[in-house]
Design an enzyme around this catalytic site. Structure first.
Site, PDB file in Angstrom:
ATOM      1  NE  ARG A 191       4.839  -8.826   1.688  1.00  0.00           N
ATOM      2  CZ  ARG A 191       5.091  -7.733   2.539  1.00  0.00           C
ATOM      3  NH1 ARG A 191       4.634  -7.755   3.719  1.00  0.00           N
ATOM      4  NH2 ARG A 191       5.808  -6.832   1.974  1.00  0.00           N
ATOM      5  N   GLY A 245       0.717  -1.183   0.062  1.00  0.00           N
ATOM      6  CA  GLY A 245      -0.112   0.070  -0.108  1.00  0.00           C
ATOM      7  C   GLY A 245       0.671   1.276   0.064  1.00  0.00           C
ATOM      8  CG  ASP A 261      -0.053  -9.078   6.622  1.00  0.00           C
ATOM      9  OD1 ASP A 261      -0.476  -9.495   7.507  1.00  0.00           O
ATOM     10  OD2 ASP A 261       0.119  -7.822   6.616  1.00  0.00           O
ATOM     11  CG  ASN A 262       3.674  -7.774   9.068  1.00  0.00           C
ATOM     12  OD1 ASN A 262       3.594  -7.514   7.925  1.00  0.00           O
ATOM     13  ND2 ASN A 262       3.159  -7.270   9.929  1.00  0.00           N
TER      14      ASN A 262
HETATM   15  P1  AMP Z   1       1.933  -3.152   8.127  1.00  0.00           P
HETATM   16  O1  AMP Z   1       1.123  -2.863   9.325  1.00  0.00           O
HETATM   17  O2  AMP Z   1       3.042  -2.337   7.941  1.00  0.00           O
HETATM   18  O3  AMP Z   1       2.123  -4.528   7.993  1.00  0.00           O
HETATM   19  O4  AMP Z   1       0.771  -2.694   6.937  1.00  0.00           O
HETATM   20  C1  AMP Z   1      -0.509  -3.458   6.650  1.00  0.00           C
HETATM   21  C2  AMP Z   1      -1.015  -2.986   5.430  1.00  0.00           C
HETATM   22  O5  AMP Z   1      -1.279  -1.647   5.384  1.00  0.00           O
HETATM   23  C3  AMP Z   1      -0.127  -3.245   4.217  1.00  0.00           C
HETATM   24  O6  AMP Z   1      -0.899  -3.751   3.305  1.00  0.00           O
HETATM   25  C4  AMP Z   1       0.417  -1.934   3.900  1.00  0.00           C
HETATM   26  O7  AMP Z   1       0.893  -1.833   2.461  1.00  0.00           O
HETATM   27  C5  AMP Z   1      -0.866  -0.954   4.592  1.00  0.00           C
HETATM   28  N1  AMP Z   1      -0.303   0.301   4.757  1.00  0.00           N
HETATM   29  C6  AMP Z   1       0.365   0.548   6.025  1.00  0.00           C
HETATM   30  N2  AMP Z   1       0.531   1.911   6.024  1.00  0.00           N
HETATM   31  C7  AMP Z   1       0.019   2.290   4.890  1.00  0.00           C
HETATM   32  C8  AMP Z   1       0.134   3.978   4.496  1.00  0.00           C
HETATM   33  N3  AMP Z   1       0.373   4.842   4.994  1.00  0.00           N
HETATM   34  N4  AMP Z   1      -0.701   3.958   3.099  1.00  0.00           N
HETATM   35  C9  AMP Z   1      -1.137   3.062   2.307  1.00  0.00           C
HETATM   36  N5  AMP Z   1      -1.159   1.602   2.962  1.00  0.00           N
HETATM   37  C10 AMP Z   1      -0.702   1.572   3.968  1.00  0.00           C
HETATM   38 MG    MG Z   2       3.277  -5.446   6.807  1.00  0.00          MG
END
Ligand code: AMP
Ligand code: MG
Length: 493
Positions: A182, A91, A251-252
């Site tokens: 992932r 994202g 996903d992580n």
């Molecule tokens: P994360 O918590 O970093 O694992 O992110 C979980 C999901 O949210 C993933 O698909 C990221 O790409 C999306 N995501 C996190 N932060 C943002 C942001 N600022 N803008 C768009 N997508 C985000």
């Molecule tokens: Mg992530």
């Protein structure tokens, strides 16, 4: 860039179009290089001077797309806190491309914070400076500690603000990984019943990460077995360092077995097996002591996603075979963890009572909230041939540990290794310096409030040698003072 810095060799971008979206990053206002990881650039075979030039920084900020770039955001799914989300994706990340390093290993070079993509949902595609600095510090510390991890090639200030609870300076991180595939990538195709997609992904992952599984009778099961083994080793490393990932969603979790996503992660100060830092982990699902079980849970999700590809005669026998692979996680984890604990205590040989001895230490540490890192480092110093106590004045071991130390000394007397050998072995696994939460908070505050990146650079530099002698600034070694203790961490994304 005037000079061709990246010799791209993209493989993921040649997978079917439904694996990703092709797009360009969104430029930022005024990119400024905060730090370039020259040693990593060297490993990747990249020209560090060219990367640090204005043209290079434009690429690292997403303002220029070099020739041959993959230029994609990938799609995946994932179980977040146990709940399945059928579509996630990059994202706010963008795959610049793949390069084969001087070490012969293929690496993804990815920008994080590079703007919106079809997978941004409500997000802005940007990253605030704080999380970028945190990821740089912690991922590079993990690498220096010898833990498989994604790396940080560069941090660039965007010259723009991002809006969170408040207006914050923005930044872009260049992340390097053996791949960004992932558990959730497999789940994405499985959930859609896209068996052809799953097959393509399996073939890609085997080719890239586990080529020895290519000729297995059942490649999907062979892959599962290998990912289980790597994750067991990885989580054992985390436990042995007091590292809490904080958001172990599927996903992580990378199938390559590297640590990824340094959001609310933290190294423990005082030992508490139930420790949770993440502000969003209300139920303590991802507490320190739960990490091995959660990893196994995630791997069971991978197993389910892989089932349609199994070559077993029947569904029951495929399920049975997958279950057996998952069950191996525990034994593999325990072996790695127990072996690691013994080595942390300088026990180079194995005796029947060693596990009980290790557990008694952890119990005493838990009762006295002994500092996880410095307890093991203190014991390391006690095992030294000299009577130097480099931690004196930095940390005092709780007196409650004294009876245990007597017991440990008696056990050491039964070791044939001389004290120099033992001390060197202990020093190689017991770091003096870790990226303590309060230091990370302080360096982020200095950067945001005063534009002072000195504390950031100082900590990154010091963490390059976490096991070395401690004749360095005590404030980087010491546990937090009472007013400095960080109780909660935030994704801050
Ligand atoms: P994360 O918590 O970093 O694992 O992110 C979980 C999901 O949210 C993933 O698909 C990221 O790409 C999306 N995501 C996190 N932060 C943002 C942001 N600022 N803008 C768009 N997508 C985000
Ligand atoms: Mg992530």
């Amino acid at each position: 860039m005037s000079r061709a810095v990246f010799d791209f060799d993209n493989s993921y971008a040649s997978l079917p179009a439904r694996f990703f979206s092709q797009l360009a990053p969104e430029p930022v206002a005024a990119p400024q290089l905060i730090r370039l990881n020259e040693a990593l650039a060297e490993t990747l075979g990249l020209d560090a001077a060219a990367l640090a030039s204005p043209e290079g920084v434009a690429v690292l900020a997403g303002n220029a797309v070099p020739e041959g770039a993959a230029s994609i955001a990938t799609v995946y799914a994932g179980h977040q806190f146990g709940h399945f989300v059928p579509q996630l994706g990059d994202g706010r990340a963008w795959l610049l491309g793949e390069v084969v390093g001087r070490d012969g290993v293929r690496y993804d070079v990815q920008l994080k914070g590079s703007g919106r993509t079809p997978y941004s949902r409500g997000g802005d595609g940007r990253a605030p400076l704080g999380p970028v600095l945190r990821e740089y510090v912690v991922s590079e510390a993990m690498a220096s500690l010898g833990v498989p991890t994604t790396r940080s090639l560069a941090a660039v200030a965007s010259g723009e603000h991002v809006l969170r609870q408040q207006r914050l300076p923005g930044a872009v991180l260049t992340r390097v990984a053996q791949s960004h595939i992932r558990v959730g990538t497999f789940e994405y195709f499985a959930a859609r019943g896209d068996t052809e997609g799953l097959e393509r992904l399996l073939a890609h992952v085997i080719e890239r990460h586990y080529p020895e599984a290519r000729d297995a009778d059942d490649p999907a099961l062979a892959l599962l077995e290998r990912v289980v083994a790597r994750q067991a080793e990885l989580v054992a490393r985390w436990q042995l360092l007091g590292f809490i990932h904080g958001v172990m969603n599927t996903d992580n979790m990378l199938v390559s077995g590297e640590t990824i996503d340094f959001g609310p992660c933290a190294f423990m100060d005082g030992f508490d097996a139930a420790q949770v830092y993440s502000s969003i982990d209300h139920a303590g699902r991802y507490a320190y002591r739960n990490q091995p079980a959660i990893a196994a849970w995630n791997l069971a999700s991978l197993a389910s996603a892989l089932l349609p590809l199994s070559k077993a005669d029947s569904e029951e026998s495929a399920v049975q075979a997958a279950r057996e692979r998952i069950e191996r996680f525990e034994a593999r984890f325990i072996a790695a963890y127990r072996d690691g604990l013994r080595r942390k205590l300088g026990l180079l040989e194995t005796r029947d009572d060693d596990d009980a001895l290790c557990d008694a230490l952890l119990e005493a540490m838990q009762r006295s909230s002994a500092d996880f890192t410095l307890t093991f480092r203190w014991l390391t110093d006690l095992a030294a041939p000299s009577a130097d106590r480099p931690l004196a004045g930095v940390y005092e071991l709780p007196a409650a540990l004294t009876p245990w130390i007597d017991r440990w000394r008696a056990r050491l007397a039964d070791e044939p290794a001389d004290s120099e050998t033992r001390h060197a072995a202990m020093r190689a696994v017991n770091p003096a310096i870790i990226p303590r939460n309060h230091l990370v908070e302080q360096l982020i505050a200095a950067a945001i409030d005063e534009g002072d990146f000195g504390p950031f650079h100082r900590l990154v530099d010091a963490l390059a040698e976490p096991y070395a002698d401690v004749a360095r600034a005590a404030e980087l070694l010491a546990p937090p003072r009472p007013g400095e203790i960080v109780q909660q961490t935030f994704c801050g994304t």
